[in-house]
Write an enzyme that holds these catalytic residues in place. Structure first.
Site, short mmCIF file in Angstrom:
data_model
loop_
_atom_site.label_atom_id
_atom_site.label_comp_id
_atom_site.label_asym_id
_atom_site.label_seq_id
_atom_site.Cartn_x
_atom_site.Cartn_y
_atom_site.Cartn_z
CG HIS A 1 -38.02 -29.89 -70.72
ND1 HIS A 1 -37.69 -30.32 -69.45
CD2 HIS A 1 -36.83 -29.51 -71.28
CE1 HIS A 1 -36.40 -30.21 -69.25
NE2 HIS A 1 -35.84 -29.71 -70.34
CG ASP B 1 -36.23 -32.17 -63.34
OD1 ASP B 1 -35.72 -33.31 -63.36
OD2 ASP B 1 -36.77 -31.68 -62.33
#
Length: 472
Positions: free
Chosen positions: A442, A446
């Protein structure tokens, strides 16, 4: 003698309600008449009251090894008058909520905690101003016993009644004086069964037995059935612990998984309808077998992933240890997690973007054969850029896959199950459903990117004909 110094030897004694007095019969005050009762009487000892004293009411042990609780709600405030068994507050442990009841009659003088504070067992909970006692004892006239419905709860001075809050509440709800109940527990502790037995004797009601005391008789055994064989002695376990070093693939896994702990994982799950792919694979299996290739579903999953990576190259990238640089890999070296006798290994097939489905299947057969024999080369085990784990071949529906650094994404495939689904005409039909669980780094990927990649990969598998259009 002055009236201010007259000593009073007899005072009213009220067990529950007021006692009615009649005309004087005899005198036991110095110059003052006492009162005659309209019934027989006898003498007993009690103590006289002095000014009030402050008692610290401490939080007692509520069991289960709990040493601290959270005060959820106070039922009293400073200045309130409470009686024995009145609810003071509610506390919350990590196991249950408990209502704390007062042990004294008196006035609340201090609350030691605010709501949501942590209270500790054995520490003061509230201060209660109670009636103090003096050492001198004097003769008084005892009133006869009143009817059961006139009883109120009182504390017997000089005697400590042992009972849990739950038992005290049960007594309060049934208007029973604990002083009249004979405790059968340790040190005379009053148990729930004692309250129920007392209530049954007083009211004649037949109460349900306590769950703990209920005994279920064994089912009757037919006369002609053989007697059960005697239980044999349990086997004696003579094994010993052994310690062995972490080596080989396990040692590599320790290093890799420890590094993966520093990656913030983003998870995304979806289900894929493989009904068309199942049909296509059945048609192609004889063709692949004629070429000496064992065709499973994995070659299709791998090739569809490679086509998706062409559209989303960030998922085929790597980052340095400080996550300051991103390297986009030109080759799709897709790894496949394998369970072997030596442990978990992840060999990868090189340049999947340049291979056909049959070529991917042939390479996968080679890696599986070498992996089972423990003969994979260093080249087979290094250089991966993206990974798929077919955990569904063993079992399970969902999984939380762990990224293999320096890669940035991995997918875990669940088992394929036949489930009812609606077709395009709104009819219920049998569908071959597989769940997929993605994990992405992450820091650089995204959620929207992962979702779009998954949707594209899913479309290729649900419509294999579309995948043919993008093959190169």
């Amino acid at each position: 003698m002055s009236h201010n110094f007259l000593q009073v030897c007899v005072r009213y004694f009220q067990a529950c309600n007021n006692v009615h007095a009649s005309q004087p019969k005899y005198v036991c005050l110095l110059g003052y008449p006492s009162f005659k009762y309209s019934h027989p009487h006898r003498w007993l000892k009690t103590t006289a009251a002095q000014q009030g004293q402050i008692v610290q009411f401490k939080l007692s042990d509520i069991g289960e090894g709990i040493r601290e609780v959270t005060v959820k709600e106070w039922y009293v405030k400073v200045g309130d008058t409470v009686s024995q068994f009145d609810s003071i507050c509610e506390v919350q442990s990590d196991k249950a909520s408990v209502t704390i009841s007062s042990r004294y009659d008196g006035v609340i003088k201090k609350l030691y905690y605010n709501p949501d504070d942590t209270a500790y067992v054995g520490k003061p909970l509230v201060d209660i101003e109670t009636e103090a006692l003096k050492d001198s004892e004097e003769d008084v006239v005892e009133t006869p016993a009143v009817h059961h419905e006139e009883h109120t709860h009182q504390e017997i001075k000089g005697r400590k009644t042992l009972a849990t809050p739950a038992v005290r509440r049960l007594a309060l709800e049934n208007n029973i004086k604990l002083s009249e109940v004979v405790g059968t527990g340790k040190d005379g502790r009053i148990l729930k069964e004692d309250i129920l037995n007392y209530l049954e004797k007083q009211t004649g009601a037949i109460l349900p037995p306590s769950p703990k005391a209920e005994i279920v008789p064994p089912a009757p055994r037919p006369r002609d059935s053989p007697a059960p064989a005697p239980l044999s002695k349990p086997p004696v376990f003579t094994g010993t612990d052994r310690t062995e070093p972490v080596t080989g693939f396990q040692k590599a896994m320790v290093k890799t998984m420890s590094a993966a702990l520093h990656i913030p994982h983003f998870g995304y799950c979806d289900e894929v309808d493989l009904t068309e792919l199942v049909r296509l694979r059945e048609e192609l299996k004889p063709v692949a077998a004629a070429r000496g290739i064992r065709l499973s579903f994995m070659p299709f999953f791998i090739k569809a992933a490679s086509l998706g990576l062409l559209q989303f190259p960030i998922l085929n990238a790597s980052v340095d240890e400080q996550c300051q640089k991103i390297t986009y890999k030109a080759s799709h070296n897709i790894g496949v997690a394998m369970d072997t006798e030596q442990g978990l290994i992840v060999p990868n097939m090189k340049s999947v973007q340049a291979r056909s489905v049959f070529e991917v299947a042939a390479e996968l057969n080679r890696l599986q054969t070498l992996g089972s024999a423990g003969q994979l080369s260093t080249s087979d085990l290094t250089g991966g850029t993206f990974t798929l784990s077919n955990i569904g071949s063993i079992g399970g529906t969902y999984a939380k896959a762990v990224i293999l650094p320096p890669e940035v994404a991995i997918g875990a495939l669940g088992s394929i199950k036949a489930l009812p689904r609606f077709n395009q005409r709104g009819e219920v039909c049998k569908a071959q459903i597989m769940n997929v669980s993605w994990s992405a780094d992450h820091r650089i990927i995204d959620g929207a990117t992962m979702a779009r990649f998954s949707n594209l990969w899913k479309s290729y598998l649900e419509n294999p004909a579309v995948m043919l259009l993008d093959l190169k």
